[in-house]
Motif scaffolding. Sequence first.
Motif, PDB file in Angstrom:
ATOM      1  N   VAL A  97       5.934  -7.118   6.867  1.00  0.00           N
ATOM      2  CA  VAL A  97       5.510  -8.522   6.961  1.00  0.00           C
ATOM      3  C   VAL A  97       4.466  -8.710   8.058  1.00  0.00           C
ATOM      4  O   VAL A  97       3.634  -9.611   7.987  1.00  0.00           O
ATOM      5  CB  VAL A  97       6.710  -9.456   7.213  1.00  0.00           C
ATOM      6  N   ASP A  98       4.494  -7.841   9.070  1.00  0.00           N
ATOM      7  CA  ASP A  98       3.490  -7.957  10.141  1.00  0.00           C
ATOM      8  C   ASP A  98       2.097  -7.628   9.619  1.00  0.00           C
ATOM      9  O   ASP A  98       1.105  -8.184  10.073  1.00  0.00           O
ATOM     10  CB  ASP A  98       3.827  -6.996  11.293  1.00  0.00           C
ATOM     11  N   SER A  99       2.001  -6.722   8.628  1.00  0.00           N
ATOM     12  CA  SER A  99       0.707  -6.275   8.145  1.00  0.00           C
ATOM     13  C   SER A  99       0.132  -7.191   7.090  1.00  0.00           C
ATOM     14  O   SER A  99      -1.005  -7.060   6.691  1.00  0.00           O
ATOM     15  CB  SER A  99       0.825  -4.863   7.541  1.00  0.00           C
ATOM     16  N   ASP A 100       0.939  -8.122   6.544  1.00  0.00           N
ATOM     17  CA  ASP A 100       0.460  -8.996   5.469  1.00  0.00           C
ATOM     18  C   ASP A 100      -0.415 -10.116   5.997  1.00  0.00           C
ATOM     19  O   ASP A 100      -0.193 -10.647   7.052  1.00  0.00           O
ATOM     20  CB  ASP A 100       1.673  -9.597   4.728  1.00  0.00           C
TER      21      ASP A 100
ATOM     22  N   LYS B 177       0.829  -1.203   0.000  1.00  0.00           N
ATOM     23  CA  LYS B 177       0.000   0.000   0.000  1.00  0.00           C
ATOM     24  C   LYS B 177       0.869   1.261   0.000  1.00  0.00           C
ATOM     25  O   LYS B 177       2.029   1.238   0.408  1.00  0.00           O
ATOM     26  CB  LYS B 177      -0.924   0.006   1.219  1.00  0.00           C
ATOM     27  N   GLU B 178       0.256   2.351  -0.439  1.00  0.00           N
ATOM     28  CA  GLU B 178       0.987   3.619  -0.522  1.00  0.00           C
ATOM     29  C   GLU B 178       1.465   4.074   0.853  1.00  0.00           C
ATOM     30  O   GLU B 178       2.570   4.594   0.993  1.00  0.00           O
ATOM     31  CB  GLU B 178       0.094   4.684  -1.149  1.00  0.00           C
ATOM     32  N   LYS B 179       0.644   3.869   1.888  1.00  0.00           N
ATOM     33  CA  LYS B 179       1.059   4.251   3.239  1.00  0.00           C
ATOM     34  C   LYS B 179       2.288   3.471   3.675  1.00  0.00           C
ATOM     35  O   LYS B 179       3.176   4.004   4.356  1.00  0.00           O
ATOM     36  CB  LYS B 179      -0.096   4.018   4.226  1.00  0.00           C
ATOM     37  N   GLN B 180       2.356   2.191   3.275  1.00  0.00           N
ATOM     38  CA  GLN B 180       3.522   1.376   3.612  1.00  0.00           C
ATOM     39  C   GLN B 180       4.768   1.886   2.892  1.00  0.00           C
ATOM     40  O   GLN B 180       5.853   1.932   3.465  1.00  0.00           O
ATOM     41  CB  GLN B 180       3.261  -0.082   3.244  1.00  0.00           C
TER      42      GLN B 180
ATOM     43  N   MET C 138       5.370   4.948   1.956  1.00  0.00           N
ATOM     44  CA  MET C 138       5.813   6.185   2.598  1.00  0.00           C
ATOM     45  C   MET C 138       6.526   5.895   3.911  1.00  0.00           C
ATOM     46  O   MET C 138       7.527   6.549   4.244  1.00  0.00           O
ATOM     47  CB  MET C 138       4.618   7.116   2.826  1.00  0.00           C
ATOM     48  N   SER C 139       6.031   4.907   4.654  1.00  0.00           N
ATOM     49  CA  SER C 139       6.695   4.535   5.910  1.00  0.00           C
ATOM     50  C   SER C 139       8.095   4.004   5.646  1.00  0.00           C
ATOM     51  O   SER C 139       9.037   4.301   6.395  1.00  0.00           O
ATOM     52  CB  SER C 139       5.861   3.476   6.645  1.00  0.00           C
ATOM     53  N   VAL C 140       8.248   3.213   4.583  1.00  0.00           N
ATOM     54  CA  VAL C 140       9.566   2.701   4.211  1.00  0.00           C
ATOM     55  C   VAL C 140      10.468   3.850   3.767  1.00  0.00           C
ATOM     56  O   VAL C 140      11.652   3.913   4.121  1.00  0.00           O
ATOM     57  CB  VAL C 140       9.452   1.649   3.083  1.00  0.00           C
ATOM     58  N   ALA C 141       9.902   4.786   2.993  1.00  0.00           N
ATOM     59  CA  ALA C 141      10.691   5.917   2.495  1.00  0.00           C
ATOM     60  C   ALA C 141      11.281   6.736   3.632  1.00  0.00           C
ATOM     61  O   ALA C 141      12.379   7.287   3.505  1.00  0.00           O
ATOM     62  CB  ALA C 141       9.813   6.803   1.601  1.00  0.00           C
TER      63      ALA C 141
ATOM     64  N   MET D  98      10.999   6.340  -5.915  1.00  0.00           N
ATOM     65  CA  MET D  98      11.761   5.145  -6.282  1.00  0.00           C
ATOM     66  C   MET D  98      10.969   3.877  -5.966  1.00  0.00           C
ATOM     67  O   MET D  98      10.909   2.943  -6.781  1.00  0.00           O
ATOM     68  CB  MET D  98      13.095   5.131  -5.531  1.00  0.00           C
ATOM     69  N   LEU D  99      10.347   3.846  -4.801  1.00  0.00           N
ATOM     70  CA  LEU D  99       9.560   2.677  -4.407  1.00  0.00           C
ATOM     71  C   LEU D  99       8.338   2.503  -5.302  1.00  0.00           C
ATOM     72  O   LEU D  99       7.958   1.376  -5.650  1.00  0.00           O
ATOM     73  CB  LEU D  99       9.128   2.812  -2.940  1.00  0.00           C
ATOM     74  N   ARG D 100       7.726   3.607  -5.702  1.00  0.00           N
ATOM     75  CA  ARG D 100       6.593   3.529  -6.632  1.00  0.00           C
ATOM     76  C   ARG D 100       7.046   3.010  -7.989  1.00  0.00           C
ATOM     77  O   ARG D 100       6.325   2.257  -8.654  1.00  0.00           O
ATOM     78  CB  ARG D 100       5.950   4.907  -6.786  1.00  0.00           C
ATOM     79  N   CYS D 101       8.237   3.404  -8.408  1.00  0.00           N
ATOM     80  CA  CYS D 101       8.797   2.907  -9.665  1.00  0.00           C
ATOM     81  C   CYS D 101       8.987   1.401  -9.592  1.00  0.00           C
ATOM     82  O   CYS D 101       8.704   0.674 -10.557  1.00  0.00           O
ATOM     83  CB  CYS D 101      10.124   3.607  -9.949  1.00  0.00           C
ATOM     84  N   TRP D 102       9.457   0.927  -8.444  1.00  0.00           N
ATOM     85  CA  TRP D 102       9.614  -0.525  -8.246  1.00  0.00           C
ATOM     86  C   TRP D 102       8.262  -1.232  -8.347  1.00  0.00           C
ATOM     87  O   TRP D 102       8.153  -2.286  -8.980  1.00  0.00           O
ATOM     88  CB  TRP D 102      10.260  -0.788  -6.888  1.00  0.00           C
TER      89      TRP D 102
END
Length: 227
Positions: free
Chosen positions: A224-227, A142-145, A147-150, A189-193
């Motif tokens: 992985v906790d959210s999956d 998800k997009e929120k995930q 952004m959290s990674v970013a 970058m993550l969205r590109c991935w």
Amino acid sequence: MTEESDPNTRLLRTQKVRLIDILSADADFVLQHAHSRHLLSRPGYQQVKACHTPTEKVTDLLDHIIQRGPKPAQGFLELLKDKDLQETFPRLNELQEQETWRRAEETLRKRPQKRRKRRKTADSEEEIPPKVNRSSGPSLVKEKQLMSVARVIGRSWKEIGRMALNIPSVKLEHIEEDNSLHVERVFAMLRCWCAQQREKATAANLHSLLCQEDWNIGDIKFLVDSD
């Protein structure tokens, strides 16, 4: 029906900014799909194709579709619901969750449903498998995930992009030029991935790639906790 009274044209206009943001992740991909459905005139296709940046290309594409009137607008909305588009641009799901988008979806489905009613006997079960397939398997990140990674990836973001996410250096340079803030660069970058991976762009897959090496990033266990 005029452009102002057509609900599909109005919807494209009101969602234009968000669509530009989403579809710019792979502008050429959506352009070729629109062209294959004859949604653009020949001069319009050449004009959009000649645009230099993805954002400019998507902006011109939407402007051209809107200016052509109700039929191309309806065709473009139907294209956005195509499986290939949904897998390439996971964020299109954000629009489907909105009330205006759901209303437009009902409008678009009315005509096909009337045609199917005559055939709807034993063949009615054929519509079930696609729905089952969509709900099975791991969900897309998800997009929120993202952004959290970013927020937890540091200065080595371009190295992570090249080595872990397999993103070309040229693309990373463009991302750096188009975004002034560090977190926005990493997010892009993550969205590109995600656009590259399509149906494989899951939270678990992203977590696995980022954890293969010691990139000195923050805690991303939430993937992985959210999956």
